[in-house]
Enzyme design. Structure first.
Site, PDB file in Angstrom:
ATOM      1  N   GLN A 103      -5.246  -1.918   9.359  1.00 52.46           N
ATOM      2  CA  GLN A 103      -4.996  -3.173   8.468  1.00 52.46           C
ATOM      3  C   GLN A 103      -5.673  -4.168   9.375  1.00 52.46           C
ATOM      4  O   GLN A 103      -5.336  -4.441  10.781  1.00 52.46           O
ATOM      5  CB  GLN A 103      -3.483  -3.298   8.309  1.00 52.46           C
TER       6      GLN A 103
ATOM      7  N   LYS B  39       0.786  -1.050  -0.013  1.00 49.48           N
ATOM      8  CA  LYS B  39       0.004   0.076   0.108  1.00 49.48           C
ATOM      9  C   LYS B  39       0.927   1.376   0.031  1.00 49.48           C
ATOM     10  O   LYS B  39       0.632   2.203  -0.829  1.00 49.48           O
ATOM     11  CB  LYS B  39      -1.000  -0.049   1.212  1.00 49.48           C
TER      12      LYS B  39
ATOM     13  N   ASP C  84     -11.040   2.852   3.993  1.00 45.77           N
ATOM     14  CA  ASP C  84     -11.833   1.575   3.573  1.00 45.77           C
ATOM     15  C   ASP C  84     -13.095   1.376   3.506  1.00 45.77           C
ATOM     16  O   ASP C  84     -13.729   0.243   3.075  1.00 45.77           O
ATOM     17  CB  ASP C  84     -11.350   0.552   4.883  1.00 45.77           C
TER      18      ASP C  84
HETATM   19  N1  GUN Z   1      -7.246  -7.041   5.337  1.00 46.88           N
HETATM   20  C1  GUN Z   1      -7.545  -7.764   4.109  1.00 46.88           C
HETATM   21  N2  GUN Z   1      -7.996  -6.981   3.152  1.00 46.88           N
HETATM   22  C2  GUN Z   1      -8.229  -5.770   3.983  1.00 46.88           C
HETATM   23  C3  GUN Z   1      -8.535  -4.554   3.423  1.00 46.88           C
HETATM   24  O1  GUN Z   1      -9.025  -4.537   2.478  1.00 46.88           O
HETATM   25  N3  GUN Z   1      -8.604  -3.397   4.468  1.00 46.88           N
HETATM   26  C4  GUN Z   1      -7.662  -3.687   5.552  1.00 46.88           C
HETATM   27  N4  GUN Z   1      -7.951  -2.484   6.152  1.00 46.88           N
HETATM   28  N5  GUN Z   1      -7.668  -4.831   5.810  1.00 46.88           N
HETATM   29  C5  GUN Z   1      -7.646  -5.902   5.054  1.00 46.88           C
END
Ligand code: GUN
Length: 280
Positions: A93, A49, A116
């Site tokens: 996350q 990311k 998100d």
């Molecule tokens: N863990 C797996 N996919 C995601 C996601 O799209 N966002 C976040 N914050 N954690 C994740």
């Protein structure tokens, strides 16, 4: 042989567009990622990311916490980020360690910075038929990929295997918004194959190799959200690609399908939040 839905190529196209958009902005978006514990998969996702954000001119910061971190520490830090005007996007996350109340943590994020779309406020907007500040990245990426290949959604039977807050549930709502007929299956679903065989579009987000060729109908569109490492070290999804790709009309590869689209969508969300900040 099915048409391959190439997420990597589309990701690169989206990121190239975003780089121009970011360069023309009056200021710089800043994404802060809170990463708890040392799960190796999460570490890879989080670093990715940051890497892609920086590639397109977004400032990205990762704050790392040990897995035993106290919930109060996370809440305090989120509150600091919420009021910091230089921070325009916050991401926690997932998964979080068991002693942390995930809902309480996600609820603390300011909806305007919830990149998100996981806060109850933003999911509430989505499920109310309104526009959230951000749509969850994986569902947004899946829809963008289907649109790129002109795959019709209106009136189609979309079967989603998996009911997570990250993929299955928001995707079901977003597919409903596009006038699909949606069935959500999960680990307690009886006769899964009877249902998946009726899918025009099948999305598997179940986390394991479960979709075989005898579970889909001819010319189905197959989207594989699963990703795990085989005993031989190869990345694989939920779908048996070799056999299913002979029957499907379109199929996403793993890797190179949904994963890159999730990253692209996260970057789109980050830029969208910046552009909308102070406007809504
Ligand atoms: N863990 C797996 N996919 C995601 C996601 O799209 N966002 C976040 N914050 N954690 C994740």
């Amino acid at each position: 042989m099915a048409v391959i839905l190439d997420g990597k190529n589309l990701r690169d196209k989206i990121l190239a567009d975003l780089k121009c958009r970011v360069a023309a902005l009056n200021g710089t978006p800043k994404l802060v990622v809170l990463s708890v514990g040392d799960d190796p998969a999460s570490k890879i996702y989080v670093n990715n990311k940051k890497k892609f954000a920086e590639k397109i001119g977004i400032t990205a910061e990762i704050i790392e916490y040990p897995s035993r971190v106290r919930q109060e520490i996370l809440l305090t830090d989120i509150n600091v980020l919420n009021v910091d005007p230089t921070v325009t996007a916050i991401l926690v996350q997932l998964p979080l360690p068991k002693h942390i109340d995930k809902l309480e943590i996600l609820s603390a994020i300011l909806p305007e910075k919830d990149v998100d779309g996981f806060t109850p406020y933003n999911s509430g907007l989505l499920f109310s038929g309104a526009k959230p500040y951000a749509y969850p990245a994986t569902p947004r990426g899946i829809l963008r990929l289907l649109d790129e290949y002109n795959i019709e959604i209106d009136g189609k039977h979309v079967v989603i295997v998996g009911r997570s807050n990250i993929v299955g549930k928001p995707l079901a709502q977003m597919m409903l918004n596009r006038n699909a007929t949606v069935t959500v299956c999960h680990s307690h679903t009886k006769n899964l194959a009877d249902i998946t065989k009726t899918a025009d579009i099948l999305v598997s987000a179940a986390g394991g190799k479960i979709i075989e060729e005898n579970m889909i109908k001819q010319n189905c569109v197959v989207v594989d959200v699963g990703i795990f490492r085989d005993d031989d070290g190869k990345l694989r999804g939920d779908v048996n690609f070799e056999t299913v790709s002979k029957i499907a009309s379109h199929i996403t590869p793993v890797p190179g399908g949904v994963g890159p689209m999730t990253i692209a969508s996260l970057m789109l969300n980050t830029v969208d939040l910046f552009e909308n900040s102070g406007k809504i």
